[in-house]
Design an enzyme around this catalytic site. Structure first.
Site, PDB file in Angstrom:
ATOM      1  N   GLN A  11     -51.473 -42.610   5.015  1.00 52.72           N
ATOM      2  CA  GLN A  11     -51.704 -41.220   5.420  1.00 52.72           C
ATOM      3  C   GLN A  11     -51.805 -41.069   6.931  1.00 52.72           C
ATOM      4  OE1 GLN A  11     -54.829 -39.118   3.425  1.00 52.72           O
ATOM      5  NE2 GLN A  11     -54.674 -37.359   4.757  1.00 52.72           N
ATOM      6  N   GLU A  71     -48.823 -43.466  -2.177  1.00 51.80           N
ATOM      7  CA  GLU A  71     -48.904 -42.293  -3.056  1.00 51.80           C
ATOM      8  C   GLU A  71     -48.183 -41.142  -2.381  1.00 51.80           C
ATOM      9  OE1 GLU A  71     -51.671 -39.492  -3.043  1.00 51.80           O
ATOM     10  OE2 GLU A  71     -51.410 -39.765  -0.907  1.00 51.80           O
ATOM     11  N   SER A 140     -53.548 -46.952   9.889  1.00 49.95           N
ATOM     12  CA  SER A 140     -54.988 -46.973  10.149  1.00 49.95           C
ATOM     13  C   SER A 140     -55.523 -48.323   9.689  1.00 49.95           C
ATOM     14  CB  SER A 140     -55.680 -45.865   9.366  1.00 49.95           C
ATOM     15  OG  SER A 140     -55.530 -46.125   7.990  1.00 49.95           O
ATOM     16  N   GLY A 144     -56.477 -48.232   2.451  1.00 52.47           N
ATOM     17  CA  GLY A 144     -55.944 -49.359   1.706  1.00 52.47           C
ATOM     18  C   GLY A 144     -54.489 -49.623   2.042  1.00 52.47           C
ATOM     19  N   THR A 179     -64.367 -42.381   6.721  1.00 53.73           N
ATOM     20  CA  THR A 179     -63.674 -41.770   5.582  1.00 53.73           C
ATOM     21  C   THR A 179     -63.791 -42.659   4.354  1.00 53.73           C
ATOM     22  OG1 THR A 179     -61.640 -42.798   6.319  1.00 53.73           O
ATOM     23  CG2 THR A 179     -62.000 -40.529   6.965  1.00 53.73           C
ATOM     24  N   ASN A 206     -60.859 -42.359  15.968  1.00 52.12           N
ATOM     25  CA  ASN A 206     -60.946 -40.932  15.650  1.00 52.12           C
ATOM     26  C   ASN A 206     -62.089 -40.247  16.369  1.00 52.12           C
ATOM     27  OD1 ASN A 206     -58.778 -40.462  14.077  1.00 52.12           O
ATOM     28  ND2 ASN A 206     -59.827 -40.740  12.128  1.00 52.12           N
ATOM     29  N   GLU A 254     -41.564 -55.569  28.304  1.00 46.35           N
ATOM     30  CA  GLU A 254     -42.210 -55.505  29.611  1.00 46.35           C
ATOM     31  C   GLU A 254     -43.697 -55.156  29.474  1.00 46.35           C
ATOM     32  OE1 GLU A 254     -41.052 -53.323  33.750  1.00 46.35           O
ATOM     33  OE2 GLU A 254     -39.460 -53.545  32.282  1.00 46.35           O
TER      34      GLU A 254
END
EC number: 3.6.5.-
Length: 450
Positions: A11, A71, A140, A144, A179, A206, A254
């Site tokens: 996501q 998903e 992220s 998962g 989260t 975040n 570089e």
């Protein structure tokens, strides 16, 4: 050509991908359907953008990118969104059931079923390239899919494309806002697995971005769209040198050459300036010196660590817009004299500068103001070890009680993998500590022996 293939996983990766490609299209004058109106040939036929887009016979420009999620809901938004015609349907790959925040599902059970399809699609993109220089992988650490599937994919990419660079843009779990409860597990497992496969990893936290949106852009409750547009600007600055002709053109290798002193120490800290709302920008014009100074403010960093506690090993300043080398040199000289910036004693010079004359573009209706010039600083500092220490501590608290471990073991992992990953991160913290030591104290050879 020096093409790059972007891979957006999970996501977070997919949503950041949306923001990035939206911005790239605006920067290069490409419409949402992939057409490039001929009257808009930017800068009189500069075709450097072909590093990121391939052109079809019909004159349509297609991103060299793959979107993968285990998903479908998030990728479905791309399939139905404004830019649905930009992508080839086969570039958007989805599974049927998600990884449920479980590294083991992303890496072993569910990820295995889809990885060959993804590699096949990447192979097709690679075949269209005349001189592929590497991969940019967006994901992220906490999810998962983002953790498990990314590490599986990185391992496979190393086998198939051994010599190509792999750069990561990773969303680091925020210290306060979480989260998923198991983020520390996923982060440490994925970092351990990808450490040897990734050449350079830019982390974004975040919470740091929330704070920047709240403080600099006066957004009371930032949404993911706000965060991702800001991240998009940063990714765009880092990749601008690959997509436009610049005075000092930086290519993927570089970056590594200048930022990564030892293979494992490859997590540069990213800082971007100016982040300013339209109302404020209306009243002030930011000079090169001001935006350069802003880069050394911890408030503008993308990960919450305090560089004043660490030492810098290398610094890359990527300017874009109305910037001349004379101003840059003056600004950097001032910083060197008055700032409390400590460089490690074995790397005395430490500043590399890139300039692109294309000013930053903003998304219409977005939060950021249109500015004449901007800078993105990539610095390799020992302070980033704080971020690992924070994560390791959270991991230890849970792992001491073996909390949630059965979910991972149930998907075919062994408990030994947890302790192995944790030891590897302890070693990484130690590596950072040793690199920051002066060559005088202790044996300066420690860092070279892996």
């Amino acid at each position: 050509m020096r093409e790059c293939i972007s891979i957006h996983v999970g996501q977070a990766g997919v949503q950041i991908g949306n923001a990035c490609w939206e911005l790239y299209c605006l920067e290069h004058g490409i419409q949402p359907d992939g057409q490039m109106p001929s009257d808009k040939t930017v800068g009189g036929g500069d075709d450097s953008f072909n590093t990121f887009f391939s052109e079809t016979g019909a004159g349509k420009h297609v991103p060299r990118a793959v979107f993968v999620d285990l998903e479908p809901t998030v990728v479905d938004e791309v399939r139905t969104g404004t830019y649905r015609q930009l992508f080839h349907p086969e570039q958007l790959i989805t599974g049927k059931e998600d990884a449920a925040n479980n590294y083991a599902r992303g890496h072993y059970t569910i990820g295995k079923e889809i990885v060959d399809l993804v590699l096949d699609r990447i192979r097709k993109l690679a075949d269209q390239c005349t001189g592929l220089q590497g991969f940019l992988i967006f994901h992220s650490f906490g999810g998962g899919t983002g953790s498990g599937f990314t590490s599986l994919l990185m391992e496979r990419l190393s086998v198939d494309y051994g010599k190509k660079s792999k750069l990561e843009f990773a969303v680091y779990p925020a210290p306060q806002v979480s989260t998923a409860v198991v983020e520390p597990y996923n982060s440490i497992l994925t970092t351990h697995t990808t450490l040897e496969h990734s050449d350079c990893a830019f982390m974004v936290d975040n919470e740091a971005i929330y704070d920047i949106c709240r403080r600099n852009l006066d957004i009371e409750r930032p949404t993911y769209t706000n965060l991702n547009r800001l991240i998009g600007q940063i990714v765009s600055s880092i990749t601008a040198s690959l997509r436009f002709d610049g005075a000092l053109n930086v290519d993927l290798t570089e970056f590594q050459t200048n930022l990564v002193p030892y293979p494992r120490i490859h997590f540069p800290l990213v800082t971007y300036a100016p982040v300013i709302s339209a109302e404020k920008a209306y009243h002030e014009q930011l000079s090169v010196a001001e935006i350069t100074n802003a880069c050394f403010e911890p408030a503008n960093q993308m990960v919450k660590v305090d560089p004043r506690h660490g030492k810098y090993m290398a610094c890359c300043m990527l300017y874009r817009g109305d910037v001349v080398p004379k101003d840059v040199n003056a600004a950097i000289a001032t910083i060197k004299t008055k700032r409390t910036i400590q460089f490690v004693d074995w790397c005395p010079t430490g500043f590399k500068v890139g300039i692109n004359y294309q000013p930053p573009t903003v998304v219409p209706g977005g939060d950021l103001a249109k500015v004449q010039r901007a800078v993105c600083m990539l610095s390799n500092t020992t302070a980033i070890a704080e971020a690992w220490a924070r994560l390791d501590h959270k991991f230890d608290l849970m792992y001491a009680k073996r909390a949630f471990v059965h979910w991972y073991v149930g998907e075919g992992m062994e408990e030994g993998e947890f302790s192995e990953a944790r030891e590897d991160l302890a070693a990484l913290e130690k590596d950072y500590e040793e690199v920051g030591m002066d060559s005088g104290d202790g044996e300066g050879e420690g860092a070279e022996e892996y």
